[in-house]
Design a protein around this motif. Structure first.
Motif, mmCIF file in Angstrom:
data_model
loop_
_atom_site.group_PDB
_atom_site.id
_atom_site.type_symbol
_atom_site.label_atom_id
_atom_site.label_comp_id
_atom_site.label_asym_id
_atom_site.label_seq_id
_atom_site.Cartn_x
_atom_site.Cartn_y
_atom_site.Cartn_z
ATOM 1 N N ILE A 1 -16.826 -31.492 9.444
ATOM 2 C CA ILE A 1 -17.533 -32.672 9.964
ATOM 3 C C ILE A 1 -17.762 -33.631 8.797
ATOM 4 N N ASN A 2 -17.237 -34.878 8.923
ATOM 5 C CA ASN A 2 -17.297 -35.863 7.843
ATOM 6 C C ASN A 2 -18.443 -36.852 8.003
ATOM 7 N N LYS A 3 -18.777 -37.205 9.245
ATOM 8 C CA LYS A 3 -19.846 -38.171 9.522
ATOM 9 C C LYS A 3 -20.763 -37.596 10.588
ATOM 10 N N PRO A 4 -22.077 -37.942 10.499
ATOM 11 C CA PRO A 4 -22.738 -38.749 9.460
ATOM 12 C C PRO A 4 -22.815 -37.958 8.155
ATOM 13 N N SER A 5 -22.668 -38.681 7.040
ATOM 14 C CA SER A 5 -22.645 -38.015 5.745
ATOM 15 C C SER A 5 -24.024 -37.890 5.116
ATOM 16 N N GLY A 6 -24.997 -38.633 5.663
ATOM 17 C CA GLY A 6 -26.348 -38.571 5.123
ATOM 18 C C GLY A 6 -27.371 -38.811 6.215
ATOM 19 N N THR A 7 -28.512 -39.372 5.847
ATOM 20 C CA THR A 7 -29.602 -39.616 6.791
ATOM 21 C C THR A 7 -29.181 -40.622 7.853
ATOM 22 N N ILE A 8 -29.543 -40.349 9.106
ATOM 23 C CA ILE A 8 -29.224 -41.254 10.217
ATOM 24 C C ILE A 8 -30.323 -42.306 10.295
ATOM 25 N N THR A 9 -29.896 -43.615 10.151
ATOM 26 C CA THR A 9 -30.876 -44.711 10.104
ATOM 27 C C THR A 9 -30.626 -45.769 11.154
ATOM 28 N N ALA A 10 -29.575 -45.637 11.973
ATOM 29 C CA ALA A 10 -29.275 -46.681 12.964
ATOM 30 C C ALA A 10 -28.689 -46.051 14.205
ATOM 31 N N THR A 11 -28.815 -46.751 15.311
ATOM 32 C CA THR A 11 -28.189 -46.342 16.566
ATOM 33 C C THR A 11 -27.320 -47.490 17.072
ATOM 34 N N PRO A 12 -26.101 -47.238 17.579
ATOM 35 C CA PRO A 12 -25.515 -45.888 17.710
ATOM 36 C C PRO A 12 -25.111 -45.332 16.341
ATOM 37 N N PHE A 13 -24.981 -43.985 16.283
ATOM 38 C CA PHE A 13 -24.457 -43.360 15.077
ATOM 39 C C PHE A 13 -23.188 -42.594 15.448
ATOM 40 N N THR A 14 -22.297 -42.414 14.447
ATOM 41 C CA THR A 14 -20.978 -41.842 14.690
ATOM 42 C C THR A 14 -20.887 -40.432 14.103
ATOM 43 N N VAL A 15 -20.301 -39.508 14.902
ATOM 44 C CA VAL A 15 -19.950 -38.177 14.419
ATOM 45 C C VAL A 15 -18.419 -38.127 14.332
ATOM 46 N N ALA A 16 -17.865 -37.822 13.147
ATOM 47 C CA ALA A 16 -16.415 -37.752 12.944
ATOM 48 C C ALA A 16 -16.064 -36.443 12.271
ATOM 49 N N TRP A 17 -14.855 -35.935 12.526
ATOM 50 C CA TRP A 17 -14.455 -34.631 12.012
ATOM 51 C C TRP A 17 -12.941 -34.522 11.897
ATOM 52 N N THR A 18 -12.494 -33.455 11.204
ATOM 53 C CA THR A 18 -11.065 -33.125 11.126
ATOM 54 C C THR A 18 -10.890 -31.689 11.594
ATOM 55 N N VAL A 19 -9.710 -31.394 12.206
ATOM 56 C CA VAL A 19 -9.389 -30.053 12.701
ATOM 57 C C VAL A 19 -7.949 -29.741 12.310
ATOM 58 N N ALA A 20 -7.722 -28.493 11.840
ATOM 59 C CA ALA A 20 -6.366 -28.018 11.552
ATOM 60 C C ALA A 20 -6.161 -26.695 12.280
ATOM 61 N N ASP A 21 -5.085 -26.629 13.118
ATOM 62 C CA ASP A 21 -4.739 -25.398 13.845
ATOM 63 C C ASP A 21 -3.260 -25.449 14.190
ATOM 64 N N ASP A 22 -2.502 -24.444 13.728
ATOM 65 C CA ASP A 22 -1.058 -24.423 13.971
ATOM 66 C C ASP A 22 -0.725 -24.348 15.449
ATOM 67 N N THR A 23 -1.658 -23.808 16.267
ATOM 68 C CA THR A 23 -1.364 -23.659 17.692
ATOM 69 C C THR A 23 -1.871 -24.842 18.513
ATOM 70 N N GLY A 24 -2.413 -25.868 17.840
ATOM 71 C CA GLY A 24 -2.951 -27.024 18.542
ATOM 72 C C GLY A 24 -4.411 -26.817 18.917
ATOM 73 N N VAL A 25 -5.011 -27.861 19.494
ATOM 74 C CA VAL A 25 -6.406 -27.827 19.923
ATOM 75 C C VAL A 25 -6.454 -28.040 21.431
ATOM 76 N N SER A 26 -7.074 -27.116 22.144
ATOM 77 C CA SER A 26 -7.140 -27.243 23.616
ATOM 78 C C SER A 26 -8.425 -27.914 24.084
ATOM 79 N N SER A 27 -9.538 -27.690 23.384
ATOM 80 C CA SER A 27 -10.801 -28.329 23.789
ATOM 81 C C SER A 27 -11.770 -28.346 22.620
ATOM 82 N N GLN A 28 -12.761 -29.280 22.688
ATOM 83 C CA GLN A 28 -13.775 -29.417 21.651
ATOM 84 C C GLN A 28 -15.119 -29.710 22.327
ATOM 85 N N THR A 29 -16.192 -29.156 21.770
ATOM 86 C CA THR A 29 -17.536 -29.404 22.296
ATOM 87 C C THR A 29 -18.461 -29.757 21.134
#
Length: 756
Positions: free
Chosen positions: A443-471
């Motif tokens: 998980i890359n974002k948020p990288s620090g204290t959340i001070t505003a809305t809306p705020f963004t959650v960002a991430w990276t995923v690595a899987d040789d078989t692909g990704v079927s779902s995320q929660t």
């Protein structure tokens, strides 16, 4: 010995009495009563003729005795005479009043009499004889009747006062419990029914007689049983083509005998015969009294589907099978087949299309399927890896083991087993499963204290078989607040206030759960704090109207750098005593809040609170004072109808406390004033008047208020505010159109705020 002193004569002497038990036996006691002359003044001596005295025991008709002592000279203490009195003992101890008198006619003349109490113990009883010819008879499964003959001997002081009926019980095949009293019966009882007995129990009963001399020897019954419980389990295992081992678990019963039956292919039940040990008539196993776990081998088991049944037999009276015998229900065994090769087992793990982790141990487990009931003696597990290499892994009696897959890809597996039959059983169906690595998440974002809305959650995923779902899951203080399930392609998510607005200064745990194409799931979490900026400080202007209501005009502050926009405001009245009331909420900029009943001529405050979209707040305290020379009545649930009490306004207050008065007797004959007690109840009333010049509209308005409103808020220039029940009167000379006169009797009620 006990002593009592009598009245003093002439300051020089008195009569004293001493009493003691001279002798006693089991039923009688001899009391000695002594007449004592005692000098009370050592410097005095007494001499007199015709001295006489007496000693006796109250209530004993033969004990009175008067003695003439003639002339006596006394220069000290003298024991003049002892009277012995025989008394009869009772069951309990008795107290006797022992008395003596001494009469001296001359010298220091007078009569002195003394008494003292002496306790004589009760009859000494002997330990009673026990009941005789005692019998116990089962009535039914919950009752046993005991009967006996009397055996008391009153002449030997062995009388009966009570009969004790006791019991002890063992339950469900367990050990015997402690003895306990069931009933204490009257001495003349000759029988007793023990009731409320439980099934599958072993009882023992006893009776004994009791008196003050003790408890007799107990008379005991033998063991008496109630209907036994059915065996806990019956298990059948095929040993060979014609041999079956049958195990009966009767650990919850008091076993005397076990009876076995057998049937083949669902037919009629028949008593067993023969076997080891050899069964007796009607299928009873030999020599098992008291044995709760029994094994019998059927050495001539017929071919086919065989099932067995067992019950427990138990004589009521100990082991006496010549009398009533009780039988449990039947318990049935599993059904077995004569020895055959096993059927295909069921693979429990891995699961069909399941996913497992490379280089980590996984469990292979199966359930054997042996129609003949025999245990697994061997097993073979066939595994085919992603390179299409097949191996056979051998097991003996284990039905599970651990193996570690070394490469990723698709596997398949099947199992077969062997029992007591010489042949292997059938292979199971193939189970196909995947071995892969866990998804790698960051998980890359948020990288620090959340001070505003809306705020963004960002991430990276690595899987040789692909990704079927995320929660994505967000928790605050351990409580889930937000959850969003996405497809496998999403890598960021913007969360606005309408979706989830975190509380200021809260701590969030942001968790992402990813399911790879293999079916394996992994998750990662980050912890982030929330720090929303406060809004700008609000402003407020306060005025009063003609009804002496407070008008609060709210202005939003202009945000500076680091502050947030104000979206709403609220106004709260703060009284001098610190109490607070919400006047208005969700106000917009330049919007007006109306307080209909502020205190008059009193310094108080309004707290104006500004709110940002994130929920942060800032407040300003504003001074307020509403000046008035009039009293005011506010009517209606919102206090929106007012009546100014006009010129020549007068007011009077009355307070009355409820009390309760009681007259108490003094005991000296004087008249007693009442005592009063406060009841914590107060009645408070206010009477007000007002006068106005004639005004038709005002006249009609006052009448309308009197007609329409039984309750009101009364405010007077002193600052007092009360909620009241109003009894109103109004008058005028309509012909001359003179002044309107108004009066109201106000009864103070528990305070209520208007509905604003």
């Amino acid at each position: 010995m006990v002593e009592g002193a009598g009245n003093i004569i002439g300051g020089g002497w008195r009569c004293c009495v001493q009493a003691d038990i001279v002798s006693q036996n089991a039923t009688q006691a001899v009391i000695g009563v002594h007449i004592i002359y005692r000098r009370t003044d050592p410097s005095r001596w007494v001499a007199s003729d015709a001295v006489s005295g007496g000693a006796w025991v109250n209530g004993v008709s033969t004990s009175t005795n008067t003695v003439n002592f003639g002339y006596r000279s006394f220069n000290g203490d003298v024991d003049l005479h002892t009277q012995q009195v025989t008394v009869t003992k009772q069951e309990s101890a008795q107290t006797f009043s022992c008395r003596a008198f001494l009469n001296i006619p001359y010298g220091l003349p007078g009569r002195s009499e003394a008494h003292v109490n002496l306790t004589v113990p009760g009859i000494t009883y002997a330990k009673p004889n026990p009941p005789k010819n005692v019998s116990w008879t089962r009535v039914n499964d919950s009752s046993v009747k005991a009967a006996w003959q009397s055996n008391y001997d009153n002449a030997a002081r062995k009388y009966w006062k009570q009969i004790y009926a006791d019991q002890c019980v063992g339950l469900n095949g367990g050990t015997q419990g402690a003895w306990g009293l069931v009933k204490a019966l009257n001495w003349d009882a000759l029988n007793y029914s023990y009731t409320g007995l439980k099934a599958n129990a072993r009882y023992q009963f006893r009776v004994a007689a009791q008196n003050p001399g003790g408890v007799s020897d107990h008379v005991y019954s033998g063991y008496i049983y109630t209907t036994p419980a059915a065996p806990v389990a019956v298990n059948a295992v095929k040993l060979s083509e014609q041999s079956v081992r049958v195990t009966v678990d009767a650990s919850k019963s008091y076993v005397y005998g076990i009876r076995l039956r057998r049937r083949v292919n669902g037919g009629e039940w028949a008593d067993i015969t023969g076997g080891t040990p050899g069964a007796t008539a009607e299928g009873w196993l030999p020599d098992i009294n008291g044995i709760q776990n029994v094994t019998w081998t059927d050495t001539a088991a017929p071919a086919g589907q065989v099932q067995y049944a067992a019950l427990v037999g138990r004589p009521v009276y100990g082991d006496d099978n010549s009398k009533t015998t009780l039988f449990s229900d039947w318990t049935y065994s599993n059904t077995i087949q004569t020895a055959v090769a096993p059927s295909a087992p069921t693979i429990l793990n891995p699961t069909q299309n399941g996913a497992y982790v490379v280089n980590q141990p996984m469990t292979v487990a199966w359930k054997p399927n042996h129609p003949d009931g025999s245990a697994q003696s061997a097993a073979q597990v066939e595994v085919t890896d992603p390179s299409d290499v097949t191996v056979i892994e051998e097991q003996t009696t284990n039905t599970s083991y651990q193996r570690t897959p070394k490469s990723c890809g698709s596997y398949r597996i099947r199992v077969r087993t062997k029992g007591i039959h010489a042949d292997w059983g059938a292979w199971s169906n193939y189970v196909t499963f995947t071995v892969a690595k866990y998804p790698n998440i960051s998980i890359n974002k948020p990288s620090g204290t959340i001070t505003a809305t809306p705020f963004t959650v960002a991430w990276t995923v690595a899987d040789d078989t692909g990704v079927s779902s995320q929660t994505l899951i967000i928790q605050s203080d351990g409580v889930e607040k937000y959850r969003k399930t996405m497809d496998g392609s999403t890598r960021s998510l913007s969360i606005g206030a309408s979706q989830y607005l975190p509380n200021n200064n809260s701590t969030l745990t942001i968790t992402l759960v990813v399911r790879g194409g293999s079916g394996l799931e992994s998750s990662t979490s980050v912890v982030r704090d929330v720090d929303w900026p406060d809004p700008a400080e609000p402003m407020a202007a306060i005025e009063s109207n003609n009804d002496y209501a407070a008008l609060v005009i709210v202005s939003f502050g202009v945000p500076e750098e680091g502050q947030s926009e104000t979206v709403s405001a609220s106004v709260i009245r703060v009284m001098p005593d610190g109490s607070e009331v919400l006047i208005a909420s969700n106000l917009l900029d330049q919007q007006l809040a109306v307080d209909p009943i502020p205190p008059l001529n009193t310094d108080f405050h309004y707290r104006v609170v500004a709110y940002s979209a994130m929920g942060t707040t800032i407040a300003r305290m504003v001074d307020a004072r509403i000046e008035s020379g009039f009293g005011v009545l506010n009517f209606g649930t919102d206090a929106g109808q007012t009546l100014l009490l006009g010129y020549n306004n007068t007011v009077s207050h009355k307070r009355s406390h409820s009390t309760s008065e009681f007259h108490f007797a003094r005991g000296d004959g004087a008249n007693a004033l009442p005592s009063s007690y406060e009841l914590d109840q107060l009645d408070s009333t206010v009477s007000v008047t007002g006068v106005w010049e004639w005004d038709q509209a005002l006249w009609l308005r006052i009448l309308s208020l009197a007609d329409g409103y039984p309750y009101a808020w009364y405010r007077e220039p002193s600052g007092l505010r009360v909620y009241v029940k109003a009894e109103q009167s109004v008058s005028v000379d309509i012909a001359d159109k003179k002044n309107i006169s108004y009066s109201a009797d106000l009864t103070q009620l528990t305070w209520e705020e208007p509905v604003l």
